[in-house]
Design an enzyme around this catalytic site. Structure first.
Site, PDB file in Angstrom:
ATOM      1  N   ASP A  44       8.746   4.953  -4.898  1.00 38.17           N
ATOM      2  CA  ASP A  44       8.158   4.891  -3.556  1.00 38.17           C
ATOM      3  C   ASP A  44       8.243   6.261  -2.903  1.00 38.17           C
ATOM      4  O   ASP A  44       9.144   7.054  -3.190  1.00 38.17           O
ATOM      5  CB  ASP A  44       8.906   3.849  -2.704  1.00 38.17           C
ATOM      6  CG  ASP A  44       8.032   3.280  -1.593  1.00 38.17           C
ATOM      7  OD1 ASP A  44       7.575   2.130  -1.724  1.00 38.17           O
ATOM      8  OD2 ASP A  44       7.800   3.995  -0.589  1.00 38.17           O
ATOM      9  N   ASP A  66       5.216  10.817  -4.635  1.00 38.02           N
ATOM     10  CA  ASP A  66       3.897  10.453  -4.121  1.00 38.02           C
ATOM     11  C   ASP A  66       3.009  10.097  -5.315  1.00 38.02           C
ATOM     12  O   ASP A  66       2.732  10.953  -6.167  1.00 38.02           O
ATOM     13  CB  ASP A  66       3.331  11.669  -3.368  1.00 38.02           C
ATOM     14  CG  ASP A  66       1.945  11.416  -2.807  1.00 38.02           C
ATOM     15  OD1 ASP A  66       1.358  10.351  -3.081  1.00 38.02           O
ATOM     16  OD2 ASP A  66       1.439  12.306  -2.078  1.00 38.02           O
ATOM     17  N   VAL A  67       2.543   8.852  -5.370  1.00 43.82           N
ATOM     18  CA  VAL A  67       1.729   8.445  -6.532  1.00 43.82           C
ATOM     19  C   VAL A  67       0.405   9.203  -6.625  1.00 43.82           C
ATOM     20  O   VAL A  67      -0.209   9.260  -7.688  1.00 43.82           O
ATOM     21  CB  VAL A  67       1.452   6.917  -6.553  1.00 43.82           C
ATOM     22  CG1 VAL A  67       2.726   6.122  -6.760  1.00 43.82           C
ATOM     23  CG2 VAL A  67       0.687   6.473  -5.317  1.00 43.82           C
ATOM     24  N   TYR A 159     -10.907   2.477   1.801  1.00 47.95           N
ATOM     25  CA  TYR A 159     -10.052   1.473   1.147  1.00 47.95           C
ATOM     26  C   TYR A 159     -10.887   0.635   0.174  1.00 47.95           C
ATOM     27  O   TYR A 159     -10.465   0.362  -0.957  1.00 47.95           O
ATOM     28  CB  TYR A 159      -9.426   0.605   2.233  1.00 47.95           C
ATOM     29  CG  TYR A 159      -8.375  -0.369   1.772  1.00 47.95           C
ATOM     30  CD1 TYR A 159      -7.064   0.042   1.534  1.00 47.95           C
ATOM     31  CD2 TYR A 159      -8.683  -1.716   1.602  1.00 47.95           C
ATOM     32  CE1 TYR A 159      -6.099  -0.866   1.130  1.00 47.95           C
ATOM     33  CE2 TYR A 159      -7.719  -2.630   1.206  1.00 47.95           C
ATOM     34  CZ  TYR A 159      -6.430  -2.203   0.973  1.00 47.95           C
ATOM     35  OH  TYR A 159      -5.470  -3.101   0.577  1.00 47.95           O
ATOM     36  N   LYS A 163     -10.346   0.294  -3.769  1.00 41.75           N
ATOM     37  CA  LYS A 163      -9.959  -0.981  -4.381  1.00 41.75           C
ATOM     38  C   LYS A 163     -11.022  -1.479  -5.367  1.00 41.75           C
ATOM     39  O   LYS A 163     -10.688  -2.142  -6.353  1.00 41.75           O
ATOM     40  CB  LYS A 163      -9.679  -2.016  -3.290  1.00 41.75           C
ATOM     41  CG  LYS A 163      -8.432  -1.686  -2.442  1.00 41.75           C
ATOM     42  CD  LYS A 163      -7.183  -1.559  -3.285  1.00 41.75           C
ATOM     43  CE  LYS A 163      -5.907  -1.486  -2.449  1.00 41.75           C
ATOM     44  NZ  LYS A 163      -4.703  -1.295  -3.285  1.00 41.75           N
ATOM     45  N   THR A 194       2.636  -8.897   5.114  1.00 44.11           N
ATOM     46  CA  THR A 194       3.536  -7.791   4.786  1.00 44.11           C
ATOM     47  C   THR A 194       3.629  -6.884   6.004  1.00 44.11           C
ATOM     48  O   THR A 194       2.862  -7.036   6.956  1.00 44.11           O
ATOM     49  CB  THR A 194       2.958  -6.968   3.617  1.00 44.11           C
ATOM     50  OG1 THR A 194       1.743  -6.350   4.092  1.00 44.11           O
ATOM     51  CG2 THR A 194       2.638  -7.816   2.409  1.00 44.11           C
TER      52      THR A 194
HETATM   53  N1  LIG Z   1      -0.983  -6.898   2.728  1.00 45.33           N
HETATM   54  C1  LIG Z   1      -2.225  -7.276   2.449  1.00 45.33           C
HETATM   55  O1  LIG Z   1      -2.825  -8.107   3.127  1.00 45.33           O
HETATM   56  C2  LIG Z   1      -2.923  -6.687   1.256  1.00 45.33           C
HETATM   57  C3  LIG Z   1      -4.153  -7.240   0.891  1.00 45.33           C
HETATM   58  C4  LIG Z   1      -4.802  -6.726  -0.220  1.00 45.33           C
HETATM   59  C5  LIG Z   1      -4.235  -5.701  -0.943  1.00 45.33           C
HETATM   60  N2  LIG Z   1      -3.052  -5.171  -0.542  1.00 45.33           N
HETATM   61  C6  LIG Z   1      -2.502  -4.090  -1.337  1.00 45.33           C
HETATM   62  O2  LIG Z   1      -1.200  -4.447  -1.757  1.00 45.33           O
HETATM   63  C7  LIG Z   1      -0.411  -3.280  -1.937  1.00 45.33           C
HETATM   64  C8  LIG Z   1       0.861  -3.414  -1.136  1.00 45.33           C
HETATM   65  O3  LIG Z   1       0.540  -3.573   0.213  1.00 45.33           O
HETATM   66  P1  LIG Z   1       1.623  -4.039   1.284  1.00 45.33           P
HETATM   67  O4  LIG Z   1       0.893  -4.827   2.291  1.00 45.33           O
HETATM   68  O5  LIG Z   1       2.784  -4.621   0.577  1.00 45.33           O
HETATM   69  O6  LIG Z   1       1.975  -2.633   1.944  1.00 45.33           O
HETATM   70  P2  LIG Z   1       3.346  -2.035   2.526  1.00 45.33           P
HETATM   71  O7  LIG Z   1       2.943  -0.975   3.481  1.00 45.33           O
HETATM   72  O8  LIG Z   1       4.252  -3.112   2.984  1.00 45.33           O
HETATM   73  O9  LIG Z   1       3.999  -1.369   1.227  1.00 45.33           O
HETATM   74  C9  LIG Z   1       3.392  -0.276   0.593  1.00 45.33           C
HETATM   75  C10 LIG Z   1       4.481   0.584  -0.037  1.00 45.33           C
HETATM   76  O10 LIG Z   1       3.836   1.669  -0.700  1.00 45.33           O
HETATM   77  C11 LIG Z   1       4.546   2.861  -0.411  1.00 45.33           C
HETATM   78  N3  LIG Z   1       3.636   3.994  -0.505  1.00 45.33           N
HETATM   79  C12 LIG Z   1       2.622   4.322   0.355  1.00 45.33           C
HETATM   80  N4  LIG Z   1       2.037   5.464  -0.037  1.00 45.33           N
HETATM   81  C13 LIG Z   1       2.673   5.864  -1.163  1.00 45.33           C
HETATM   82  C14 LIG Z   1       2.526   6.973  -2.018  1.00 45.33           C
HETATM   83  N5  LIG Z   1       1.598   7.907  -1.802  1.00 45.33           N
HETATM   84  N6  LIG Z   1       3.355   7.083  -3.084  1.00 45.33           N
HETATM   85  C15 LIG Z   1       4.318   6.155  -3.314  1.00 45.33           C
HETATM   86  N7  LIG Z   1       4.519   5.083  -2.517  1.00 45.33           N
HETATM   87  C16 LIG Z   1       3.700   4.938  -1.468  1.00 45.33           C
HETATM   88  C17 LIG Z   1       5.051   2.665   1.016  1.00 45.33           C
HETATM   89  O11 LIG Z   1       6.123   3.549   1.318  1.00 45.33           O
HETATM   90  C18 LIG Z   1       5.445   1.199   0.988  1.00 45.33           C
HETATM   91  O12 LIG Z   1       6.777   1.041   0.573  1.00 45.33           O
HETATM   92  C19 LIG Z   1      -1.294  -2.117  -1.482  1.00 45.33           C
HETATM   93  O13 LIG Z   1      -1.902  -1.552  -2.614  1.00 45.33           O
HETATM   94  C20 LIG Z   1      -2.317  -2.788  -0.598  1.00 45.33           C
HETATM   95  O14 LIG Z   1      -3.499  -2.049  -0.513  1.00 45.33           O
HETATM   96  C21 LIG Z   1      -2.378  -5.642   0.530  1.00 45.33           C
END
Ligand SMILES: NC(=O)c1ccc[n+]([C@@H]2O[C@H](COP(=O)([O-])OP(=O)(O)OC[C@H]3O[C@@H](n4cnc5c(N)ncnc54)[C@H](O)[C@@H]3O)[C@@H](O)[C@H]2O)c1
Length: 269
Positions: A44, A66-67, A159, A163, A194
């Site tokens: 992370d 950073d990914v 986004y 995606k 989340t």
């Molecule tokens: N929550 C939703 O409704 C939802 C819906 C569809 C898809 N998603 C996808 O699910 C995944 C997780 O989302 P979430 O809601 O749990 O988000 P979140 O913000 O709770 O968690 C995301 C995590 O990714 C880390 N992160 C961000 N940028 C980064 C980087 N450059 N390098 C490494 N780590 C990084 C953050 O620090 C965080 O810990 C994401 O890919 C998001 O796009 C979420």
């Protein structure tokens, strides 16, 4: 394969890398994969949150980076190999949301960053972790797309592009790596409770009731529901599944009619 003797799946002996594992869906997945027997590594960008998530999820290790940055990803994967020897499973959950602006108002650098974290990040982690999987001839990866990658959402072009790209990347990797024993799938979540979504709800960016009315199952998702879908695809129970896009969306992407789903079918007299 006739494995009648094992009614439950487990991930005993596997090492699982979870990007974005410090929060939300990634943290829920880290916890579940640990409960299923995997040795979990959280990668992370937020070192403090990742440290805190270790205890909360039972993960064995965290790495910071950073990914979206190739060197950073190579360093994280090298560190995992040096400390744990291998990576069997990858769940690519790291992601960021966008600015909810129409294309003509979006700032190019910010647009690019959203694409870089969500798409380039997934590509770089698959690439770095996949090399050893290919040499070994086994591995399973689950990427995270979104319902926003399946259909267009106004204001979400960066986004959405990222995606949708994750879906195509997943299919391409599945075709390239299937013959070498590595499976690659993705989930496409809908609105999941989340921290990312809670902050949008708090800022009243969207109204949960509107989403609930548009969703056949009538509610937002729990992050554990995403973790369970990912765990299944990562596990040997999905041994004949690769290149799949699994919507985990309460029926959102199945719904194509006008208006709210809870109104029922229009009655023609
Ligand atoms: N929550 C939703 O409704 C939802 C819906 C569809 C898809 N998603 C996808 O699910 C995944 C997780 O989302 P979430 O809601 O749990 O988000 P979140 O913000 O709770 O968690 C995301 C995590 O990714 C880390 N992160 C961000 N940028 C980064 C980087 N450059 N390098 C490494 N780590 C990084 C953050 O620090 C965080 O810990 C994401 O890919 C998001 O796009 C979420």
């Amino acid at each position: 394969m006739h494995d009648r003797a094992s009614p439950h799946f487990n991930l005993d002996g596997r090492t699982a890398l979870v990007t974005g594992g410090a929060s939300g869906i990634g943290a829920a997945a880290a916890r579940l994969l640990h409960e299923l027997g995997a040795k979990v590594v959280i990668a992370d960008i937020n070192a403090q949150a990742a440290e805190a998530a270790l205890e909360e999820t039972g993960a064995a290790l965290h790495v910071t980076g950073d990914v979206a940055d190739a060197e950073s990803v190579e360093r994280m994967v090298d560190e995992i190999h040096a400390r744990l020897g291998r990576i069997d499973l990858v769940f690519n959950s790291a992601g960021i949301g966008d600015d909810l602006l129409p294309v003509h108002s979006q700032e190019p650098a910010r647009w690019q960053r959203v694409v870089d974290v969500n798409l380039r990040g997934t590509y770089l982690v698959c690439r770095a972790a996949g090399r050893e999987m290919l040499e070994r001839g086994s591995g399973s990866i689950v990427n995270v797309s979104s319902i926003v990658g399946l259909g267009a959402f106004p204001g979400r072009s960066a986004y959405g592009v990222a995606k949708a790209g994750v879906i195509h990347l997943t299919k391409t990797l599945a075709c390239e790596w299937g013959p070498r024993g590595v499976r690659v799938n993705c989930i496409a979540p809908a609105y999941t409770k989340t921290p990312m979504v809670r902050s949008l709800l708090e800022r009243k960016i969207f109204d949960p009731a509107t989403i609930e009315r548009r969703t056949p199952l009538g509610r937002l998702a729990e992050q554990e529901e995403m973790a369970r879908a990912a765990a299944f695809l990562l596990s040997d129970w999905a041994s004949y599944i690769t290149g799949a896009v699994l919507p985990v969306d309460g029926g959102w992407s199945a719904y194509g009619a006008a208006g709210d789903v809870d109104k029922g079918p229009p009655v023609q007299v």
